[in-house]
Design a protein around this motif. Structure first.
Motif, PDB file in Angstrom:
ATOM      1  N   LYS A   1       0.826  -1.210   0.000  1.00  0.00           N
ATOM      2  CA  LYS A   1       0.000   0.000   0.000  1.00  0.00           C
ATOM      3  C   LYS A   1       0.860   1.261   0.000  1.00  0.00           C
ATOM      4  N   PRO A   2       0.438   2.259  -0.814  1.00  0.00           N
ATOM      5  CA  PRO A   2       1.151   3.536  -0.855  1.00  0.00           C
ATOM      6  C   PRO A   2       0.619   4.468   0.243  1.00  0.00           C
ATOM      7  N   TRP A   3       1.236   5.656   0.353  1.00  0.00           N
ATOM      8  CA  TRP A   3       0.774   6.629   1.334  1.00  0.00           C
ATOM      9  C   TRP A   3      -0.490   7.346   0.868  1.00  0.00           C
ATOM     10  N   ASP A   4      -0.542   7.657  -0.432  1.00  0.00           N
ATOM     11  CA  ASP A   4      -1.692   8.424  -0.930  1.00  0.00           C
ATOM     12  C   ASP A   4      -1.889   8.159  -2.419  1.00  0.00           C
ATOM     13  N   ASP A   5      -2.875   8.868  -3.009  1.00  0.00           N
ATOM     14  CA  ASP A   5      -3.207   8.643  -4.411  1.00  0.00           C
ATOM     15  C   ASP A   5      -2.220   9.300  -5.374  1.00  0.00           C
ATOM     16  N   GLU A   6      -1.271  10.066  -4.843  1.00  0.00           N
ATOM     17  CA  GLU A   6      -0.285  10.722  -5.699  1.00  0.00           C
ATOM     18  C   GLU A   6       0.978   9.881  -5.872  1.00  0.00           C
TER      19      GLU A   6
ATOM     20  N   GLY B   1      -9.790   2.799  -2.178  1.00  0.00           N
ATOM     21  CA  GLY B   1     -10.781   3.815  -1.831  1.00  0.00           C
ATOM     22  C   GLY B   1     -10.169   5.197  -1.912  1.00  0.00           C
ATOM     23  N   TYR B   2     -11.010   6.199  -2.131  1.00  0.00           N
ATOM     24  CA  TYR B   2     -10.561   7.599  -2.206  1.00  0.00           C
ATOM     25  C   TYR B   2      -9.493   7.788  -3.278  1.00  0.00           C
ATOM     26  N   GLY B   3      -9.600   7.035  -4.374  1.00  0.00           N
ATOM     27  CA  GLY B   3      -8.652   7.172  -5.472  1.00  0.00           C
ATOM     28  C   GLY B   3      -7.332   6.459  -5.257  1.00  0.00           C
ATOM     29  N   ILE B   4      -7.178   5.819  -4.109  1.00  0.00           N
ATOM     30  CA  ILE B   4      -5.922   5.117  -3.787  1.00  0.00           C
ATOM     31  C   ILE B   4      -6.005   3.677  -4.276  1.00  0.00           C
ATOM     32  N   LYS B   5      -4.915   3.183  -4.847  1.00  0.00           N
ATOM     33  CA  LYS B   5      -4.821   1.790  -5.265  1.00  0.00           C
ATOM     34  C   LYS B   5      -3.646   1.120  -4.558  1.00  0.00           C
ATOM     35  N   LYS B   6      -3.757  -0.192  -4.362  1.00  0.00           N
ATOM     36  CA  LYS B   6      -2.646  -0.955  -3.796  1.00  0.00           C
ATOM     37  C   LYS B   6      -2.097  -1.893  -4.864  1.00  0.00           C
ATOM     38  N   LEU B   7      -0.832  -2.236  -4.729  1.00  0.00           N
ATOM     39  CA  LEU B   7      -0.200  -3.203  -5.626  1.00  0.00           C
ATOM     40  C   LEU B   7      -0.396  -4.602  -5.048  1.00  0.00           C
ATOM     41  N   GLN B   8      -1.001  -5.499  -5.831  1.00  0.00           N
ATOM     42  CA  GLN B   8      -1.123  -6.901  -5.412  1.00  0.00           C
ATOM     43  C   GLN B   8      -0.190  -7.708  -6.306  1.00  0.00           C
TER      44      GLN B   8
END
Length: 239
Positions: A161-166, A195-202
């Motif tokens: 998971k990243p910190w934010d959508d940027e 959620g909230y435009g954020i994506k995680k890498l699977q």
């Protein structure tokens, strides 16, 4: 004629043969096959998984837990991602033995007389079948003696998971795949909305259990604190 028929039957059994995957018996064979495997062939998703997946009418019911687990995992990939799986697409007959329900029924009909002669009253055929069985048992025992010890492996799916959508998710994937170690092989990956435009890498990987653990993966992945907030284990299966 009877001996040739015996040899044909034995050779047919050597191939992967789920039968008709639109029938209960076909799905049951697939479920049994996947009891100790994550994929149809190898340790990462491949075109073999696509062929078998497409042959099914839908997800197996809850009684076929292994087949249902595998089906759900392959279904989680998009069609584009599935098209990029490794390997070359083989014909469905390589996995079903070339039989549909109708063809299997016809084959059973055609072979009724031969089966009765072969296993009921034809002593010569029984003798040939026993010899063939003994020969195969001897060959198997010889192979087993020469076979090296199996290496315990696991297939792990990680959520990064990243910190934010940027945050640039391509940078995160490059960082993860840059981690090299003996006993570690990276596999397929995809981005999953959180959620909230954020994506995680699977991303999936195959590890040798004696060499690589989840603690090592977490430590190496989260070293880049500017990009990565956390890492979780989404799935862990023995290969």
């Amino acid at each position: 004629h009877a001996y040739v028929h015996v040899v044909a039957l034995v050779l047919r059994k050597r191939r992967m043969n789920f039968g008709d995957l639109k029938t209960e018996s076909g799905i049951a064979k697939l479920n049994s096959y996947l009891a100790d495997k994550s994929y149809i062939e190898g340790y990462v998703p491949s075109q073999a998984d696509n062929v078998v997946f497409d042959a099914l009418s839908g997800p197996p019911d809850g009684s076929h837990t292994h087949a249902r687990r595998w089906y759900s995992h392959i279904a989680s990939y998009s069609s584009d991602e599935r098209a990029s799986f490794v390997g070359v697409k083989k014909p469905l007959s390589d996995f079903t033995g070339g039989e549909t329900a109708a063809a299997a029924a016809k084959d059973d009909d055609d072979d009724d007389d031969d089966d009765i002669d072969l296993f009921g009253s034809d002593d010569e055929a029984d003798e040939e079948a026993e010899k063939l069985k003994a020969q195969r048992a001897a060959e198997y025992a010889e192979k087993k003696k020469k076979k090296p010890a199996l290496v315990a492996k696991s297939n792990i799916i990680l959520d990064v998971k990243p910190w934010d959508d940027e945050t640039d998710m391509a940078d995160i994937e490059r960082h993860v795949r840059s981690i090299k170690a003996d006993g570690l092989l990276w596999g397929a990956s995809k981005l999953v909305p959180v959620g909230y435009g954020i994506k995680k890498l699977q991303i999936s990987c195959v590890v040798e259990d004696d060499k690589i653990g989840t603690d090592f993966l977490e430590e190496e992945i989260t070293k880049n604190e500017d990009l990565i907030q956390s890492m979780d284990v989404a799935a862990f299966n023995k290969v």
